[in-house]
Design an enzyme around this catalytic site. Structure first.
Site: not given
Lengths: 219, 219
Positions: B18, B41, B44
């Site tokens: 990812s 992040r 993500h």
């Protein structure tokens, strides 16, 4: 985010203005009236109008969700953030309980032993316990859980009342949601990569409000 | 979402893939290396690359967050979904505790009596209790809380170690984040309407990973 309706008059005014802004900006869409109540609450939770293009309802999905919640169905979720966001009082008024197995010791041990994921093993545990059939299953984080759920429905005859399939992710998330949408089972999914626990919470809260509006329950 | 790192090898592989996808698709950006660890992040957690345009760091904000967490700061959050998503073990290893006042009876009563919001009264309670100074304050839901926090910093001398200002919303959310960004205080915000509890969780988890990488703490 953990209220469906704000407790104070100021809070309610802010929410009403927010929904008016969403209605004025969304433009044309093809959702039925009850489906739009769900989609607008997802947009409210994300400020992302792309969800008006991504949300996809199987025929009768909203009605199936309302019937399940009003009947006191179990709400099975993949992560604690969804349980934390859900309005417990509203759910309890219908006799619904929220369950999650992802932090259970046996689930963690099984995932490590089989090199699967905790989310997969949590869905398998729900199946073993007989929790899947008749449940509202909301997956906000784990595409692997949603893929396993699709398999349990198509190959093993599991019959959830409604699948809310909104995991976020770059690996398998889009595919997992297409697998759910292809089932002959009531489902609400967000196509593509986007999703997450606030989307799952928003969908269930919208269904609870529609349940209350359908009369006879809590208001 | 309630792990910073997946527990199983399969989970870790998915996460690594990812992040590789995010790195390959994000394109040019001007974030410093430590800031990018935070932004990726967030992407993500949302699958929304718009956050690469929206995230804004005050000078030294990441370092301030790392120092606070490594020093065992209190993490004050506005909603339960953030506490549910945070990795308690990682925080506890530094001696950090997570606190939230929004569901407290006295906060609810004060909000109703003054027709404010629970979120405003929760921030005021934190100030009264002396919790704000030195804390990492993460607001994922309530623009009203962030506006009150900006006022407490600018008018009353409150000194949080870091403000993570990422409420989502259509009314006052963007303004509240601009008010924080204008302060002479360490802050990480998502400009505009977008935000939410997963964004707040992602930012704090990124800071925890950077804290561990800085050495001497947990790994």
């Amino acid at each position: 985010m953990n209220d469906m309706r704000q407790m104070t008059a100021l809070g309610r005014q802010i929410e009403d203005r927010s929904f008016a802004i969403i209605d004025s900006e969304v433009g044309a869409h093809a959702f039925a009236a009850d489906e739009w109540q769900v989609v607008r609450r997802v947009i409210h939770a994300t400020a992302d109008f792309e969800f008006a293009r991504l949300m996809r309802f199987s025929p009768g999905a909203v009605a199936a969700g309302i019937a399940a919640l009003r009947g006191g169905s179990t709400v099975l979720v993949d992560v604690k953030m969804i349980s934390a966001g859900l309005n417990e009082d509203r759910l309890a008024a219908y006799g619904c309980r929220v369950v999650s197995y992802i932090s259970d010791d046996d689930v963690i041990a099984a995932a490590r032993a089989a090199n699967t994921t905790r989310a997969i093993e949590a869905i398998r545990k729900a199946r073993r316990l007989g929790v899947l059939d008749g449940a509202v299953v909301a997956i906000g984080n784990a595409p692997t859980a949603l893929l396993e759920l699709a398999r349990l429905v198509s190959e093993e005859g599991a019959r959830p009342a409604l699948i809310v399939g909104v995991p976020v992710g770059f690996v398998s998330a889009a595919e997992s949601k297409e697998a759910i949408a292809a089932l002959d089972a009531p489902s609400i999914v967000a196509r593509g990569r986007k999703g997450g626990s606030p989307i799952a919470v928003a969908i269930i809260h919208a269904l609870l409000l529609l349940s209350a509006a359908a009369g006879g329950g809590t208001t």
